[in-house]
Design a protein around this motif. Structure first.
Motif, PDB file in Angstrom:
ATOM      1  N   VAL A   1       0.840  -1.202   0.000  1.00  0.00           N
ATOM      2  CA  VAL A   1       0.000   0.000   0.000  1.00  0.00           C
ATOM      3  C   VAL A   1       0.872   1.248   0.000  1.00  0.00           C
ATOM      4  O   VAL A   1       0.609   2.209  -0.730  1.00  0.00           O
ATOM      5  CB  VAL A   1      -0.954  -0.010   1.213  1.00  0.00           C
ATOM      6  CG1 VAL A   1      -1.814   1.248   1.232  1.00  0.00           C
ATOM      7  CG2 VAL A   1      -1.825  -1.260   1.184  1.00  0.00           C
ATOM      8  N   ILE A   2       1.908   1.257   0.816  1.00  0.00           N
ATOM      9  CA  ILE A   2       2.821   2.411   0.873  1.00  0.00           C
ATOM     10  C   ILE A   2       3.427   2.670  -0.500  1.00  0.00           C
ATOM     11  O   ILE A   2       3.463   3.803  -0.982  1.00  0.00           O
ATOM     12  CB  ILE A   2       3.928   2.170   1.916  1.00  0.00           C
ATOM     13  CG1 ILE A   2       3.331   2.071   3.321  1.00  0.00           C
ATOM     14  CG2 ILE A   2       4.980   3.279   1.860  1.00  0.00           C
ATOM     15  CD1 ILE A   2       4.274   1.452   4.345  1.00  0.00           C
ATOM     16  N   ASP A   3       3.902   1.595  -1.155  1.00  0.00           N
ATOM     17  CA  ASP A   3       4.525   1.744  -2.472  1.00  0.00           C
ATOM     18  C   ASP A   3       3.531   2.239  -3.517  1.00  0.00           C
ATOM     19  O   ASP A   3       3.873   3.057  -4.381  1.00  0.00           O
ATOM     20  CB  ASP A   3       5.129   0.411  -2.921  1.00  0.00           C
ATOM     21  CG  ASP A   3       6.343   0.004  -2.085  1.00  0.00           C
ATOM     22  OD1 ASP A   3       6.893   0.876  -1.373  1.00  0.00           O
ATOM     23  OD2 ASP A   3       6.714  -1.183  -2.122  1.00  0.00           O
ATOM     24  N   ALA A   4       2.301   1.721  -3.449  1.00  0.00           N
ATOM     25  CA  ALA A   4       1.280   2.153  -4.410  1.00  0.00           C
ATOM     26  C   ALA A   4       0.969   3.632  -4.234  1.00  0.00           C
ATOM     27  O   ALA A   4       0.853   4.385  -5.218  1.00  0.00           O
ATOM     28  CB  ALA A   4       0.017   1.310  -4.242  1.00  0.00           C
ATOM     29  N   ILE A   5       0.810   4.063  -2.983  1.00  0.00           N
ATOM     30  CA  ILE A   5       0.541   5.483  -2.719  1.00  0.00           C
ATOM     31  C   ILE A   5       1.704   6.331  -3.225  1.00  0.00           C
ATOM     32  O   ILE A   5       1.503   7.387  -3.860  1.00  0.00           O
ATOM     33  CB  ILE A   5       0.303   5.716  -1.220  1.00  0.00           C
ATOM     34  CG1 ILE A   5      -0.992   5.028  -0.764  1.00  0.00           C
ATOM     35  CG2 ILE A   5       0.241   7.215  -0.911  1.00  0.00           C
ATOM     36  CD1 ILE A   5      -1.216   5.056   0.738  1.00  0.00           C
ATOM     37  N   LYS A   6       2.919   5.880  -2.973  1.00  0.00           N
ATOM     38  CA  LYS A   6       4.089   6.654  -3.403  1.00  0.00           C
ATOM     39  C   LYS A   6       4.125   6.786  -4.921  1.00  0.00           C
ATOM     40  O   LYS A   6       4.434   7.859  -5.452  1.00  0.00           O
ATOM     41  CB  LYS A   6       5.369   5.999  -2.896  1.00  0.00           C
ATOM     42  CG  LYS A   6       6.606   6.866  -3.104  1.00  0.00           C
ATOM     43  CD  LYS A   6       7.806   6.317  -2.358  1.00  0.00           C
ATOM     44  CE  LYS A   6       8.983   7.285  -2.446  1.00  0.00           C
ATOM     45  NZ  LYS A   6      10.156   6.784  -1.684  1.00  0.00           N
ATOM     46  N   GLN A   7       3.801   5.715  -5.631  1.00  0.00           N
ATOM     47  CA  GLN A   7       3.788   5.786  -7.092  1.00  0.00           C
ATOM     48  C   GLN A   7       2.755   6.786  -7.590  1.00  0.00           C
ATOM     49  O   GLN A   7       3.018   7.547  -8.526  1.00  0.00           O
ATOM     50  CB  GLN A   7       3.505   4.406  -7.689  1.00  0.00           C
ATOM     51  CG  GLN A   7       4.683   3.443  -7.605  1.00  0.00           C
ATOM     52  CD  GLN A   7       4.440   2.185  -8.410  1.00  0.00           C
ATOM     53  OE1 GLN A   7       3.971   2.238  -9.552  1.00  0.00           O
ATOM     54  NE2 GLN A   7       4.755   1.032  -7.823  1.00  0.00           N
TER      55      GLN A   7
END
Length: 815
Positions: free
Chosen positions: A794-800
């Motif tokens: 989730v963190i990576d998706a938000i960052k992208q």
């Protein structure tokens, strides 16, 4: 004073003379070295005279002729307190002289081939929007650099004064009503052009400041030039801005123009700017190398919009792309631009390409017309042997009028009213007032009186009573107008219903409506800070409070929308000690906020921290609550939503209701309306009953627990989504890879778990079709609560998504 002045662009009066200083020439001339040398001698005497007469603290002048620097010299001091002399390497803030430099950068980018001057911003930067959707789709880089967008003059400048970031200002331009129809009129706008530059750089996956450095400054060896304010401040050899105080020049203000870096944020020296002038006069070449494409650069020199007429010759004056453009009676092309900070800078460049002649004048005083007078006089003497006008007298007269630099003075509050009426009690005025463009202001009690809080940093200004419901306050910043008025409109209940802040009301944007008739608590009398940690309840009206917590800094702001009956803590709950959680990790790269909806579950003994409300509710009620909370708290847009489960329905309804606020989305195993059609009517009814209508097993004692009208909510969302689709915003779908844990609801029909799993995954695939280029990933180790079980996904998706909002090229190229 206006943040960036272009005093040469007014369509009437003497200011148009900057575009053309020709009144007596009879035939075309060819300038010789002797003529230039004579003009430089005259120029130096004039410059020395300005310093001797204390007309300004310091200045630097450079002249180029026939692809050579023939003069570069400093006069006076960098700072009146230190009295260190200025030289040709002293760095000055350039203000709007940044515009032709910025258009040179864009010309280089155009020459590389990924973009053209007619590339649409909607393609390069899908997050940007104008007031009119059609204009949003059609507007181009050229439109912004020619000042023909339809935005009013200086749109966004006041937002910068109040402390909004560049991203926030560009976001809020969608609420700015146009001053004219698209491409029909010229109107000088710093932030319109800024967006043009930002969008051009995004095509190359570059921030503007880095694009300017890589594509222009490094190529020309402009080692003292930067588009970062921090670099200017770090220079040892720099000229600080000065203003007159009691007849003395003092360094009083610091002007950070980073928000409008492409149009006002360059700092440079004489010796660096001679390189840029040589490139301009050599059609993009420098030291024999083609640095900027000749055709792309030539576009910047072509007339695009009529700006006025020379009062002496009646010849037209134009704006090109970052340049003032005109032709003299001999048919020679003339290019120039001024720059000015009311807080202490004035600059001027004048080029005569046909004569291979150019001059730049940099000063460290607020705009008085001296830079323009020196530059214009020099060109006259070089071309005709003497000045065609007394430019110093003319520009002194021009600058005696505040309108010359865009300052619009209001009512004179220094004169007391003839028969002043007393004010009402303070509580008649105290409260929160909002509008879309400025967001909100707060009127609070302070020191027995009243004060106004403005902007994301809660700038606080004491108010002084003037007459009845009118107060005054002292304005500050680049656009300060002295003492300005604050006038309240009183409703039938004896309390203010709206307030007009005069200096913000240049085009009607300064009217703020009271957010609620309920007197705010001390906690809600001021907005949530735009950076730093915050956690607590905020009053949203009618006596209700909602719990909000925010952390981190940066734009866009991420809003975490929890699933059904989950509070904000679900985003900060580790599955096991030491495991990453979403909320604090997202706060490391941007601003993030989470909140409790009424009736959400906090722990075994408590519901959430927001005021209970009657149940059941529908999605529209929750969206209304969230919008009120974000407005009350002044949480800066634009927003990227990360939504779990039923929170996906709320988020999509919010995006359909407030489409200009939402620029990206992450759906974390979110409910889709397609689940309803993927199950049989009996299965859907069963799902709604156990999943949403009945209390969660073990929580039956809570009468105020969140309960939703599921079908009504889906209908509301589908209607809004049909009317306002998500468009091309970056969208990331995360889907569970493990089955639902349905054990609390056993026994269940034998075929139901399989039917739900199939319908759910089919619906997840449908979510991936909501936008072009949406990304979809299966969380193979998670069931429904991916944000807990595989939080890093989730963190990576938000960052992208956040990075895609900041630079769309990262989304299209990412794998």
């Amino acid at each position: 004073m206006r943040i960036i002045c272009r005093i040469c662009l007014l369509s009437t009066g003497l200011l148009t003379l900057l575009d053309q200083s020709i009144t007596i020439a009879a035939e075309k001339s060819r300038v010789t070295s002797e003529q230039v040398t004579h003009a430089i001698q005259e120029l130096e005497q004039l410059a020395q005279k300005q310093i001797q007469e204390n007309a300004l603290p310091g200045l630097a002048i450079a002249v180029v002729f026939q692809d050579k620097t023939v003069y570069a010299k400093g006069f006076g001091v960098r700072d009146t307190s230190a009295k260190v002399p200025i030289d040709a390497d002293t760095v000055f803030q350039l203000a709007s002289l940044s515009k032709p430099i910025g258009s040179t950068v864009v010309a280089e980018l155009v020459g590389e081939g990924k973009i053209t001057w007619d590339s649409k911003l909607s393609v390069l930067d899908p997050t940007f929007a104008m007031f009119d959707p059609w204009v949003t789709r059609e507007i181009t880089i050229r439109d912004m650099y020619a000042h023909r967008s339809g935005l009013p003059e200086h749109a966004g400048d006041l937002l910068e004064d109040l402390g909004f970031t560049r991203a926030e200002i560009l976001f809020r331009l969608r609420y700015q009503r146009p001053a004219s129809s698209f491409r029909s009129h010229y109107a000088y706008t710093n932030f319109g052009m800024t967006e043009g530059g930002i969008a051009a750089a995004k095509a190359y996956e570059l921030e503007w400041e880095e694009a300017a450095k890589q594509k222009l400054y490094n190529s020309l060896g402009m080692t003292s030039t930067s588009s970062h304010y921090a670099d200017f401040i770090a220079r040892r050899n720099k000229a600080l801005g000065h203003v007159l105080v009691d007849g003395k020049w003092v360094q009083k203000f610091k002007r950070d123009p980073d928000a409008q870096s492409p149009t006002g944020g360059v700092s440079s020296s004489d010796n660096d700017l001679t390189k840029w002038m040589r490139l301009q006069l050599a059609n993009g070449k420098f030291e024999g190398k083609q640095v900027v494409d000749e055709k792309a650069l030539a576009e910047t020199h072509h007339p695009h919009m009529l700006t006025g007429f020379n009062p002496f010759t009646q010849l037209p004056t134009f704006y090109g792309l970052g340049w003032n453009v005109s032709y003299d009676p001999e048919g020679r092309l003339r290019l120039n631009h001024s720059g000015a900070f009311g807080l202490g800078a004035a600059t001027y460049v004048n080029l005569v390409p046909g004569e291979q002649l150019g001059i730049v004048v940099l000063t460290n005083a607020y705009p008085l017309g001296i830079a323009e007078a020196l530059g214009t006089t020099f060109v006259d003497v070089a071309l005709y042997g003497k000045p065609t006008q007394d430019w110093f007298a003319l520009f002194k007269q021009v600058y005696s009028n505040p309108a010359a630099i865009g300052t619009v003075l209001g009512f004179d509050y220094s004169k007391p009213p003839l028969s002043p009426a007393p004010a009402l009690k303070n509580n008649a005025y105290v409260g929160r007032y909002t509008n879309d463009y400025f967001g909100g202001i707060s009127i609070i009690e302070k020191g027995g009186g009243l004060a106004i809080l403005q902007g994301p940093k809660n700038k606080t200004f004491p108010m002084k009573h003037y007459d009845r419901d009118t107060f005054t306050y002292e304005t500050e910043g680049e656009n300060a107008v002295g003492r300005s008025g604050i006038t309240f409109t009183i409703g039938p209940d004896g309390k203010a219903t709206q307030v007009l802040v005069e200096n913000l009301n240049v085009r009607g944007e300064g009217i703020f409506k009271r957010e609620s008739t309920v007197q705010p608590t001390p906690q809600s009398s001021a907005p949530v800070p735009a950076s730093g940690d915050f956690a607590g309840p905020l009053e949203i009206g009618k006596g209700r409070k909602m719990y909000l917590e925010c952390r981190g800094s940066g734009s866009p702001t991420v809003i975490l929308e929890s699933g059904y009956r989950n509070d904000a803590e679900i985003w900060s709950t580790p599955l096991k000690p030491g495991m990453s959680t979403v909320f604090p990790d997202v706060a490391k790269f941007t601003r993030v906020c989470a909140y409790d909806r009424p009736g959400t579950f906090l722990d075994a003994d408590h519901l959430g921290r927001s005021t209970p409300v009657p149940m059941p509710r529908a999605a529209r009620d929750l969206v209304s609550d969230l919008h009120a909370l974000l407005q009350t708290a002044h949480v800066p847009g634009p927003y990227v939503f990360a939504a779990h489960s039923f929170g996906g329905i709320f988020t999509r309804l919010y995006a359909g209701t407030y489409p200009k606020e939402v620029v990206g989305m992450v759906l974390v195993d979110a409910l889709s309306e397609k689940v309803r059609t993927g199950l049989t009517p009996e299965q859907w009814k069963f799902y709604v009953n156990f999943g949403f209508t009945q209390p969660t097993p073990g929580l039956e004692k809570y009468k105020d627990i969140e309960t939703l009208e599921v079908n009504a909510s889906l209908d509301q969302m589908e209607k809004a989504a049909t009317a306002k689709p998500l468009g091309s915003i970056p969208l990331f779908i995360l889907t569970q890879g493990q089955p639902f844990d349905l054990s609390p609801w056993q026994p269940l029909p034998a075929d139901f778990p399989g039917a739900l799993d199939k319908a759910w995954h089919t619906a997840q695939d449908a979510l991936g079709k909501l936008t072009p280029n949406a990304k979809h990933k299966i969380a193979t180790k998670s069931s429904h609560y991916i944000q807990v079980q595989e939080s890093q996904l989730v963190i990576d998706a938000i960052k992208q998504v956040v990075e895609a909002v900041r630079n769309p090229a990262t989304w299209t190229t990412a794998r």
